[in-house]
Design a protein around this motif. Structure first.
Motif: not given
Length: 440
Positions: A318-324
């Motif tokens: 979760h390093h990207n916006l979707a993961g967050i």
């Protein structure tokens, strides 16, 4: 539920990622690409041990010599410093800071990467004499086809292991997981099938839960097949890797819809339902609409995340916006469902019913919170270990959650008491030789 299954298939089939970049790489060294980006990025690999190996094979030696073709290896931390540095290094200055350099003037080149105290990510770049020039002299220069094999030392110290430090151990884990699924299927498949065939108010719950379990087992099997082939050629079976993620997303959708439908039936519209039959599947417009909306939202976020991270593993750091956003959604679901079940538990006078709802709450919270919690815990580990911690941890936690739910819904005594169905034959009783009990 049939409409939701079609929705799950449609959403997932819209995304079918390309195979993740294996550790046997094939392509072409391009002078134009190297010039445009100040070095053509070939790939990266987490080397470990004292005898890691990079092997490159090319066919057109004459062109490679004429272009003064070279490979440059940078440690990930050093490359990141160069990219973020405010000194404004020139193209040639960046390349000169490479930790390792290989001049390609033979058909086959072997470069040993040794004395690595701990696993490190190395980036491989291609450059030639045209890379740092501003003119278009190389516009017609022929590309150089290549095959590159990246290897780590095996248990005996020989460079035969295709797995990077980030992937090591996953092959063995999925083998054990498939073995456990097989043993469990041999022991419980017949009894579970008989329970499902009996029908009754718990039929849909068991059916969806079993479908989710089969999808998870299919994902584990596909991953094992992919990694088994990967261990031999460094490429694997990209289709099986994609299939594993397809199964996992479908399993997540089924479980989310199951848990939401049950909890919505007990919280949002529970005042309209008969309290003597609290375990029936709820299909009111309000609960179904909320469940479908949340399922679609999670599906979109899962697909979005997969588009941005094409490596073949079902759970990401979760390093990207979707993961967050996925992390936030799961936390919100756990809190809202936990709060709804807490309200039921606090007003419930029956000890057995409280025990039932508490156990169900544990299963729900474990399913939703294991991913966010493990993502936070993974920060304590080295970068190359984080994906493994999340992948293995989430699979184990969600498996435990499924076991909790199966025991809960197949429990003869709890189901009997909580559902108040003692006057009829229980559809979920494994053994038929039961005695009638008084209504709870």
């Amino acid at each position: 539920m049939g409409g939701l299954r079609l929705l799950a298939v449609a959403l997932t089939c819209c995304w079918w990622p390309q195979g993740s970049q294996g550790k046997t790489l094939r392509g072409s060294f391009s002078s134009a690409a190297a010039r445009d980006t100040q070095g053509q990025s070939i790939g990266h690999f987490e080397f470990h041990g004292d005898h890691a190996l990079l092997c490159v094979r090319i066919n057109n030696i004459a062109i490679a010599i004429g272009k003064e073709a070279k490979l440059y290896l940078f440690q990930a931390q050093e490359w990141l410093k160069l990219q973020e540095s405010s000194h404004g290094y020139s193209c040639s200055e960046k390349l000169s800071r490479a930790q390792l350099t290989m001049t390609m003037n033979q058909t086959e080149h072997n470069l040993t990467v040794s004395q690595i105290p701990s696993p490190q990510t190395w980036h491989v770049f291609y450059a030639d004499k045209y890379t740092c020039r501003d003119d278009k002299e190389n516009s017609q220069v022929e590309d150089i086809p290549f095959e590159m094999v990246l290897l780590n030392p095996d248990a005996e110290g020989n460079p035969f292991d295709h797995f990077s430090a980030r992937e090591s151990g996953l092959h063995e884990f999925f083998f054990l997981l498939v073995l456990v699924y097989f043993v469990i299927a041999c022991i419980y498949a017949q009894s579970l099938w008989q329970a499902i065939k009996k029908g009754g108010p718990m039929h849909m719950i068991l059916k969806v839960l079993t479908t989710a379990l089969l999808l998870q087992a299919g994902s584990a099997l596909a991953n094992y097949i992919h990694f088994s082939r990967y261990s031999k050629d460094g490429i694997g079976v990209p289709f099986m890797g994609s299939l594993a993620e397809f199964f996992d997303i479908a399993s997540q959708i089924h479980m989310l819809y199951l848990l939401l439908s049950l909890c919505m039936g007990w919280t949002i519209v529970r005042m309209k339902k008969s309290q003597s039959r609290p375990l029936q599947w709820d299909s009111t417009p309000a609960s179904t609409g909320i469940a479908v909306f949340i399922v679609i939202t999670q599906s979109i976020l899962l697909l979005w995340e997969q588009f941005e991270d094409t490596s073949h593993h079902s759970y990401h750091s979760h390093h990207n916006l979707a993961g967050i956003l996925l992390i936030i959604l799961r936390i919100c679901l756990a809190l809202s469902l936990g709060y709804g079940l807490y309200q039921i538990i606090t007003v419930e006078r029956s000890t057995l019913k409280r025990e039932f709802y508490i156990t169900f709450a544990k299963g729900c919270i474990l399913w939703f919170l294991c991913h966010p919690v493990l993502t936070c815990i993974s920060i304590l580990f080295s970068d190359y270990q984080r994906d493994k911690v999340i992948t293995i941890g989430v699979i184990l936690c969600q498996s435990v959650s499924m076991v909790i739910l199966y025991r809960l819904f197949l429990s003869h005594s709890l189901y009997w008491e909580v559902s108040s169905l003692s006057s009829v034959t229980l559809p979920l009783t494994i053994s038929s030789g039961h005695k009638s009990r008084p209504h709870f």
